[in-house]
Design an enzyme around this catalytic site. Sequence first.
Site, PDB file in Angstrom:
ATOM      1  N   LYS B  76     -17.937  20.187  21.355  1.00 51.33           N
ATOM      2  CA  LYS B  76     -17.658  18.971  21.512  1.00 51.33           C
ATOM      3  C   LYS B  76     -18.912  18.147  21.649  1.00 51.33           C
ATOM      4  O   LYS B  76     -19.988  18.773  22.119  1.00 51.33           O
ATOM      5  CB  LYS B  76     -16.891  19.154  22.839  1.00 51.33           C
ATOM      6  CG  LYS B  76     -16.418  17.652  23.211  1.00 51.33           C
ATOM      7  CD  LYS B  76     -15.569  17.750  24.460  1.00 51.33           C
ATOM      8  CE  LYS B  76     -14.891  16.300  24.718  1.00 51.33           C
ATOM      9  NZ  LYS B  76     -13.982  16.176  25.999  1.00 51.33           N
ATOM     10  N   SER B 151      -9.637  14.487  25.671  1.00 52.52           N
ATOM     11  CA  SER B 151     -10.642  13.902  25.090  1.00 52.52           C
ATOM     12  C   SER B 151     -11.336  14.942  23.944  1.00 52.52           C
ATOM     13  O   SER B 151     -11.977  14.446  23.147  1.00 52.52           O
ATOM     14  CB  SER B 151     -11.738  13.278  25.576  1.00 52.52           C
ATOM     15  OG  SER B 151     -12.398  14.063  26.559  1.00 52.52           O
ATOM     16  N   SER B 175      -8.905  17.274  29.458  1.00 48.01           N
ATOM     17  CA  SER B 175      -9.415  16.952  28.027  1.00 48.01           C
ATOM     18  C   SER B 175      -9.520  18.269  27.525  1.00 48.01           C
ATOM     19  O   SER B 175      -9.616  18.059  26.337  1.00 48.01           O
ATOM     20  CB  SER B 175     -10.652  16.168  28.323  1.00 48.01           C
ATOM     21  OG  SER B 175     -10.413  14.731  28.684  1.00 48.01           O
TER      22      SER B 175
END
Lengths: 266, 485, 95
Positions: B76, B151, B175
Amino acid sequence: MNYETVVGLEVHVELSTKTKIFCSCSTEFGKEPNSHCCPVCLGMPGAISVMNKSVVEYATKAGLALNCEIAEFSRFDRKNYFYPDLPKSYQISQFYIPLAKNGYIEIESGEKTKRIGIMIMHMEEDAGKLIHEEGSLHSLVDLDRAGVPLVEIVSKPDIRSAEEAWLYLNNLKTILQYIEVSDCKMEEGSLRCDINISLRPEGAKEYGTKVEVKNLGSFRAVRRAIEYEEKRQREVIESGGRITQETRRWDEARGITTFMRGKIEN
Amino acid sequence: MELHKLTVYKAHELIKKKEITSEELTKAFFKRIDNIDDKIKAYVSLNKEKALKTSRQADKKADFEEPLLGIPVAVKDNICTKNLRTTCCSKMLENFVPPYDATVLTKLKEKYAVILGKTNMDEFAMGSSTESSCFYPTKNPWDLDRVSGGSSGGSAAAVAADECIYALGSDTGGSVRQPASYCGVVGLKPTYGRVSRFGLAASASSMDTIGPITKDVTDCAFVLNAIAGLDSYDPTSSDSPVPDYLISLQTELKSAKIGIPKELLGDLVDRDVKDAVLKAADFYETMGCHCEEISVPHAEYALWVYYIIASAEASSELGQYDGIRYGHRAEKYEDLQDLYKKSRGEGFGIEVKRRIVLGTYLSDDENYDKYYSKAQKIRTLIKKDFEYAFDKYDFLITPTVPSTAFRIGEKIDDQLKMYMNDLCTTPVNLAGLPAISIPCGFSKGLPIGLQIIGKPFDEATIIQAAYAFEQNTDYHKRQIEWKEG
Amino acid sequence: MFIDKDTVEQMADIAHMHISKEETNEITKELSFLLECFDKLNQIDTEGVKATVHPIIDKNVFREDVVQESLPIEEVLKNAPDKDNRFFRVPKIIE
């Protein structure tokens, strides 16, 4: 009318630990700019502050040597603001529960021994250095000093003269040097002092409006600045004026204080 | 053999037997990314040259016992990768190249993990749909008109679409778990402090965690083994010993007591999702466990408590993005103050600005006690609710999300519904607990996630509970039907 | 309205962050909604409850006072938007 000078001193002392307060960068003085920086003291993404054990030990020693009560539980807080010498956009300091409080330093004033009270002593991190060159459109940022450990020692407004202030600072320096927590070299910046000074009619209980004076480079400057401010404030009062709460700058070359900024925000 | 469909476990076996090489595997993934990432948009940066180099180094290593050796991973984009652009999907950091690795990366690199690239996310991890990325939204591989969640949307989509074998995400309010649920994969949020946060761009530092997103529970155990543990660079990391999570990969549950918090299974949860969770409860009962409805009374306030704390913390954490030492600096400015305002004004998107304004307001002297202090106290009550529940129960089950993936652009108009996305996940972050999301059903072709919540540092139990469920169902095996064109 | 545009602008100012007129409107609307939701929390009795600052840890964690290598100057300045020799450079600050 006789006036009494009331002075409090705010002293910042660099602790002589080998590394910074929240990262393992060296605190060695006089190195090239930005040569002691890491993700933590540069305020880079994902960097986390890790407390230096020696800072707590040195600060506690200092608190004890200054006859303070050492808190059993103490805490760090953030002071958020924006300035190029502040990499994280907050300074880690102690507001609510400082490490030490209610101490004193003894001075020999004339024949008597007098105690100058210490309100609080707390730990905090130093900011970086800014260099403003004459005629340049820019300022330069050096973050070697960002994160260097400091203790801030705030005295009670017990000082009554330039002489007493000078004695207080000398004794403070001697004590801290003796217990080896700082080299207290004002010329190298490892000891810095701000003055808070006000006048009040002799015998009055209430304090007058205090003025803060900064940019003092030596103990002698502190002495001269107090003497100058005493005179300046007396002249203002005696000519019917009022002292406003402000910050003034000591001008070493001209031997005067000049207006720097207005009322201090809380 | 379609190499991109392999799991960590299978790929490791094949590499050990020398039936495939890490280089072949890595090349297969870059081919896969070439073929489909245009449609999915899971990645924002690729690391092809270095990845291939690492794969060749991995192939030379004699240590084929290391399960993650030579295995391709996606990271990420809020987790710092040394010399590889790390943007947090914000214009503010569009060109930021960290001179350091996050600790989790250091750990993976020691094992010659192959870093394929950085994945898409909501800007600075603020959002639950990856729509607020400064680049583009990531599509849900199950339905390209829908969001992949957020996210960590890019990481979850990449795993679901076989664009990597496993991925790392971050979880502050859900997330990792929510996108895992939307994308039909496994996502684990470890106990706060179980995995080092050093190198994870802070969002809300009292809740941020890094967690694995994987194709199945077995892989999750492998990855957690590799990244968990004390870190001297992260003083919030725990010295609690790390067990071998592979031992938890067993299907015996020995009459566990399972709590089902009624506040997280109420009217706000879609019918299909509720049914899937209750069906999962039935499954556990057939395994000899005992399921009971319980109350976590303050859980219904968790959402607002979370937003207060997260916004206040974020407004402080994001202050360091000022265009002075790195990051976006405006081209034209009059003076220093103008530099700050323009740089931050141009660098941050609307969602980030919203949170910063809110956080600044809540941290104000006037409001501090009214909102922030109050929220922190309710947080204590939520923690206590869970402590009380865990006195009697071994783990808790809830939906991961009250619904399945929504359409891109859909939720933006319905404010309350958007926030309600985080209903089941935020209480867990406030209490610092571990939780895993696993596929437990489908609704109109879209995956449903089951959330299993455990006691602090008891990832072993939730992994075991997840594994038992997974091995007796085949939701995790269902394949995406790729539409032509 | 639980919050007005002026306050939103003031907060953006404190946060040193420029927001446009449209952004101000949007943020004001959204924040009003949220603050109304937050108001529900006042119903909860938190008398005598201690605030949670860290969810799990509650002890001191220290590091030994041992110097570790800092970043080389090239790495320190690598991402600098403006620099001069070994310094970060910013517009002139008048103190």
